[in-house]
Write a protein that holds these residues in place. Structure first.
Motif, PDB file in Angstrom:
ATOM      1  N   PHE A  44       0.831  -1.195   0.000  1.00  0.00           N
ATOM      2  CA  PHE A  44       0.000   0.000   0.000  1.00  0.00           C
ATOM      3  C   PHE A  44       0.871   1.253   0.000  1.00  0.00           C
ATOM      4  CE2 PHE A  44      -2.209   3.093   2.953  1.00  0.00           C
ATOM      5  CZ  PHE A  44      -3.053   3.615   1.994  1.00  0.00           C
ATOM      6  N   TRP A  45       0.624   2.133  -0.979  1.00  0.00           N
ATOM      7  CA  TRP A  45       1.289   3.433  -1.013  1.00  0.00           C
ATOM      8  C   TRP A  45       0.262   4.498  -0.656  1.00  0.00           C
ATOM      9  CZ3 TRP A  45       4.260   3.840  -6.343  1.00  0.00           C
ATOM     10  CH2 TRP A  45       5.280   2.872  -6.398  1.00  0.00           C
ATOM     11  N   ASP A  46       0.611   5.385   0.260  1.00  0.00           N
ATOM     12  CA  ASP A  46      -0.209   6.550   0.573  1.00  0.00           C
ATOM     13  C   ASP A  46       0.572   7.781   0.130  1.00  0.00           C
ATOM     14  OD1 ASP A  46      -2.024   8.395   1.471  1.00  0.00           O
ATOM     15  OD2 ASP A  46      -1.863   7.883   3.582  1.00  0.00           O
ATOM     16  N   ILE A  47       0.102   8.423  -0.927  1.00  0.00           N
ATOM     17  CA  ILE A  47       0.796   9.581  -1.508  1.00  0.00           C
ATOM     18  C   ILE A  47       0.159  10.847  -0.955  1.00  0.00           C
ATOM     19  CG2 ILE A  47       1.577  10.666  -3.655  1.00  0.00           C
ATOM     20  CD1 ILE A  47       2.384   7.695  -3.390  1.00  0.00           C
ATOM     21  N   GLY A  48       0.950  11.622  -0.221  1.00  0.00           N
ATOM     22  CA  GLY A  48       0.429  12.803   0.455  1.00  0.00           C
ATOM     23  C   GLY A  48      -0.195  12.397   1.778  1.00  0.00           C
ATOM     24  N   ALA A  49       0.596  11.714   2.603  1.00  0.00           N
ATOM     25  CA  ALA A  49       0.068  11.044   3.792  1.00  0.00           C
ATOM     26  C   ALA A  49      -0.304  12.001   4.932  1.00  0.00           C
ATOM     27  CB  ALA A  49       1.075  10.005   4.290  1.00  0.00           C
ATOM     28  N   ILE A  68       3.890   2.187   2.543  1.00  0.00           N
ATOM     29  CA  ILE A  68       4.815   3.294   2.302  1.00  0.00           C
ATOM     30  C   ILE A  68       4.015   4.589   2.303  1.00  0.00           C
ATOM     31  CG2 ILE A  68       6.506   4.313   0.740  1.00  0.00           C
ATOM     32  CD1 ILE A  68       7.040   1.469  -0.314  1.00  0.00           C
ATOM     33  N   ALA A  69       4.381   5.489   3.213  1.00  0.00           N
ATOM     34  CA  ALA A  69       3.737   6.800   3.313  1.00  0.00           C
ATOM     35  C   ALA A  69       4.679   7.833   2.712  1.00  0.00           C
ATOM     36  CB  ALA A  69       3.435   7.128   4.771  1.00  0.00           C
ATOM     37  N   VAL A  70       4.196   8.574   1.721  1.00  0.00           N
ATOM     38  CA  VAL A  70       5.014   9.576   1.045  1.00  0.00           C
ATOM     39  C   VAL A  70       4.544  10.964   1.476  1.00  0.00           C
ATOM     40  CG1 VAL A  70       5.700  10.529  -1.187  1.00  0.00           C
ATOM     41  CG2 VAL A  70       5.355   8.055  -0.930  1.00  0.00           C
ATOM     42  N   GLU A  71       5.497  11.768   1.912  1.00  0.00           N
ATOM     43  CA  GLU A  71       5.198  13.139   2.320  1.00  0.00           C
ATOM     44  C   GLU A  71       6.380  14.018   1.934  1.00  0.00           C
ATOM     45  OE1 GLU A  71       3.444  16.216   3.021  1.00  0.00           O
ATOM     46  OE2 GLU A  71       2.205  14.479   3.489  1.00  0.00           O
ATOM     47  N   GLU A  93       6.800   2.488   6.266  1.00  0.00           N
ATOM     48  CA  GLU A  93       8.021   3.179   5.868  1.00  0.00           C
ATOM     49  C   GLU A  93       7.619   4.579   5.413  1.00  0.00           C
ATOM     50  OE1 GLU A  93      11.241   2.995   2.189  1.00  0.00           O
ATOM     51  OE2 GLU A  93      10.044   1.222   2.655  1.00  0.00           O
ATOM     52  N   VAL A  94       8.251   5.602   5.958  1.00  0.00           N
ATOM     53  CA  VAL A  94       7.939   6.981   5.598  1.00  0.00           C
ATOM     54  C   VAL A  94       9.022   7.490   4.665  1.00  0.00           C
ATOM     55  CG1 VAL A  94       7.483   9.319   6.441  1.00  0.00           C
ATOM     56  CG2 VAL A  94       6.800   7.340   7.825  1.00  0.00           C
ATOM     57  N   LEU A  95       8.604   7.957   3.488  1.00  0.00           N
ATOM     58  CA  LEU A  95       9.544   8.477   2.500  1.00  0.00           C
ATOM     59  C   LEU A  95       9.286   9.963   2.309  1.00  0.00           C
ATOM     60  CD1 LEU A  95      11.673   7.766   0.180  1.00  0.00           C
ATOM     61  CD2 LEU A  95       9.707   8.018  -1.314  1.00  0.00           C
ATOM     62  N   GLU A  96      10.350  10.753   2.451  1.00  0.00           N
ATOM     63  CA  GLU A  96      10.252  12.176   2.169  1.00  0.00           C
ATOM     64  C   GLU A  96      10.553  12.371   0.688  1.00  0.00           C
ATOM     65  OE1 GLU A  96      12.797  14.347   4.886  1.00  0.00           O
ATOM     66  OE2 GLU A  96      12.298  12.885   6.440  1.00  0.00           O
ATOM     67  N   GLY A  97       9.575  12.913  -0.041  1.00  0.00           N
ATOM     68  CA  GLY A  97       9.766  13.132  -1.464  1.00  0.00           C
ATOM     69  C   GLY A  97       8.566  13.818  -2.065  1.00  0.00           C
ATOM     70  N   ASP A 111      -0.313  -2.754  -4.827  1.00  0.00           N
ATOM     71  CA  ASP A 111      -1.597  -3.230  -5.344  1.00  0.00           C
ATOM     72  C   ASP A 111      -2.738  -2.380  -4.779  1.00  0.00           C
ATOM     73  OD1 ASP A 111      -1.034  -4.539  -2.802  1.00  0.00           O
ATOM     74  OD2 ASP A 111      -2.841  -5.714  -3.143  1.00  0.00           O
ATOM     75  N   ARG A 112      -2.389  -1.461  -3.867  1.00  0.00           N
ATOM     76  CA  ARG A 112      -3.353  -0.509  -3.323  1.00  0.00           C
ATOM     77  C   ARG A 112      -2.660   0.841  -3.177  1.00  0.00           C
ATOM     78  NH1 ARG A 112      -5.777  -4.380  -4.462  1.00  0.00           N
ATOM     79  NH2 ARG A 112      -7.464  -5.437  -3.346  1.00  0.00           N
ATOM     80  N   VAL A 113      -3.352   1.911  -3.600  1.00  0.00           N
ATOM     81  CA  VAL A 113      -2.793   3.263  -3.513  1.00  0.00           C
ATOM     82  C   VAL A 113      -3.872   4.210  -3.019  1.00  0.00           C
ATOM     83  CG1 VAL A 113      -1.829   5.213  -4.805  1.00  0.00           C
ATOM     84  CG2 VAL A 113      -1.133   2.886  -5.392  1.00  0.00           C
ATOM     85  N   CYS A 114      -3.475   5.101  -2.129  1.00  0.00           N
ATOM     86  CA  CYS A 114      -4.344   6.198  -1.717  1.00  0.00           C
ATOM     87  C   CYS A 114      -3.656   7.491  -2.130  1.00  0.00           C
ATOM     88  CB  CYS A 114      -4.563   6.179  -0.213  1.00  0.00           C
ATOM     89  SG  CYS A 114      -5.625   7.517   0.361  1.00  0.00           S
ATOM     90  N   LEU A 115      -4.372   8.330  -2.822  1.00  0.00           N
ATOM     91  CA  LEU A 115      -3.844   9.602  -3.314  1.00  0.00           C
ATOM     92  C   LEU A 115      -4.642  10.707  -2.641  1.00  0.00           C
ATOM     93  CD1 LEU A 115      -2.105  11.284  -5.214  1.00  0.00           C
ATOM     94  CD2 LEU A 115      -3.687  10.736  -7.058  1.00  0.00           C
ATOM     95  N   GLU A 116      -3.972  11.447  -1.770  1.00  0.00           N
ATOM     96  CA  GLU A 116      -4.670  12.463  -0.980  1.00  0.00           C
ATOM     97  C   GLU A 116      -4.186  13.855  -1.369  1.00  0.00           C
ATOM     98  OE1 GLU A 116      -5.733  11.320   3.170  1.00  0.00           O
ATOM     99  OE2 GLU A 116      -3.996  10.012   2.925  1.00  0.00           O
ATOM    100  N   GLY A 117      -4.709  14.346  -2.487  1.00  0.00           N
ATOM    101  CA  GLY A 117      -4.463  15.731  -2.868  1.00  0.00           C
ATOM    102  C   GLY A 117      -3.161  15.961  -3.597  1.00  0.00           C
ATOM    103  N   GLY A 118      -2.801  17.225  -3.687  1.00  0.00           N
ATOM    104  CA  GLY A 118      -1.622  17.655  -4.427  1.00  0.00           C
ATOM    105  C   GLY A 118      -2.026  18.531  -5.601  1.00  0.00           C
TER     106      GLY A 118
END
Length: 196
Positions: A44-49, A68-71, A93-97, A111-118
């Protein structure tokens, strides 16, 4: 333990916050999590966590998942780590990017993604789609008409299947002075689709 229950729906006030950093409200999180349709071992990727509410709820529900939480902001990424520690969630896992540029660094593919804004939500959606595994699901939130249109258009151009759109309309009982009244939680659009 802050949340000793097997169900999602952690009260908002239990999360540490930073001024100006959005937090997905509890009722919206419940809708979003159900739309993700997580499997026990999903990637699971959370983009804009943001505050980390979604990854933490998912981590508690699916401790075997790879999350993976991306912020983009270092201070906000540290806030996610703090909230993970508060709730005892170790599978995040928190990724700064900055998305979409940082996405090629993320492994394994989701196989799962959450896209929260941007600001570039449609560009991010299209880039994430390249990494999404077949039969994967993407869930995106829109708080305004422009984002709703951009995500809808993006899902159509990508030929996403089984597209669903839900708008939350939630009211919470609040005490104001000596009276109790219902106050609206900001409405949110939750869009989901599948890659076949």
């Amino acid at each position: 333990m802050l949340w000793p229950y097997a169900t999602p729906g952690i009260p908002d006030h239990l999360f540490e916050r930073l001024p100006g950093i959005p937090l997905s409200k509890r009722e919206v999180r419940l809708l979003l999590i159900s739309a993700l349709r997580m499997k026990p071992n999903s990637v699971f990727w959370d983009i804009g966590a943001g505050t980390g509410t979604i990854p933490i709820e998912i981590g508690l529900l699916c401790p075997e998942a790879r999350i993976i939480a991306v912020e983009r902001d270092e201070e906000v990424a540290s806030l996610i780590r703090l909230n993970c520690s508060r709730f005892g969630v170790k599978c995040i896992e928190v990724l700064e990017g900055i998305a979409p540029d940082c996405l090629e660094q993320l492994k394994p593919k989701p196989d799962r993604v959450c896209l929260e804004g941007g600001k570039k939500v449609k560009d991010i959606l299209k880039k994430v789609w390249q990494y999404l595994q077949p039969e994967g699901r993407i869930v995106a939130t829109a708080a305004n008409l422009e984002s709703l249109y951009a995500i809808s258009e993006g899902l159509a151009e990508l030929q996403a299947r089984n597209v669903e759109v839900v708008q939350s309309a939630v009211n919470r009982l609040e005490t104001r002075g000596i009276n109790q009244t219902f106050a609206a939680v900001n409405p949110m659009f939750i869009l989901s689709g599948e890659k076949l």
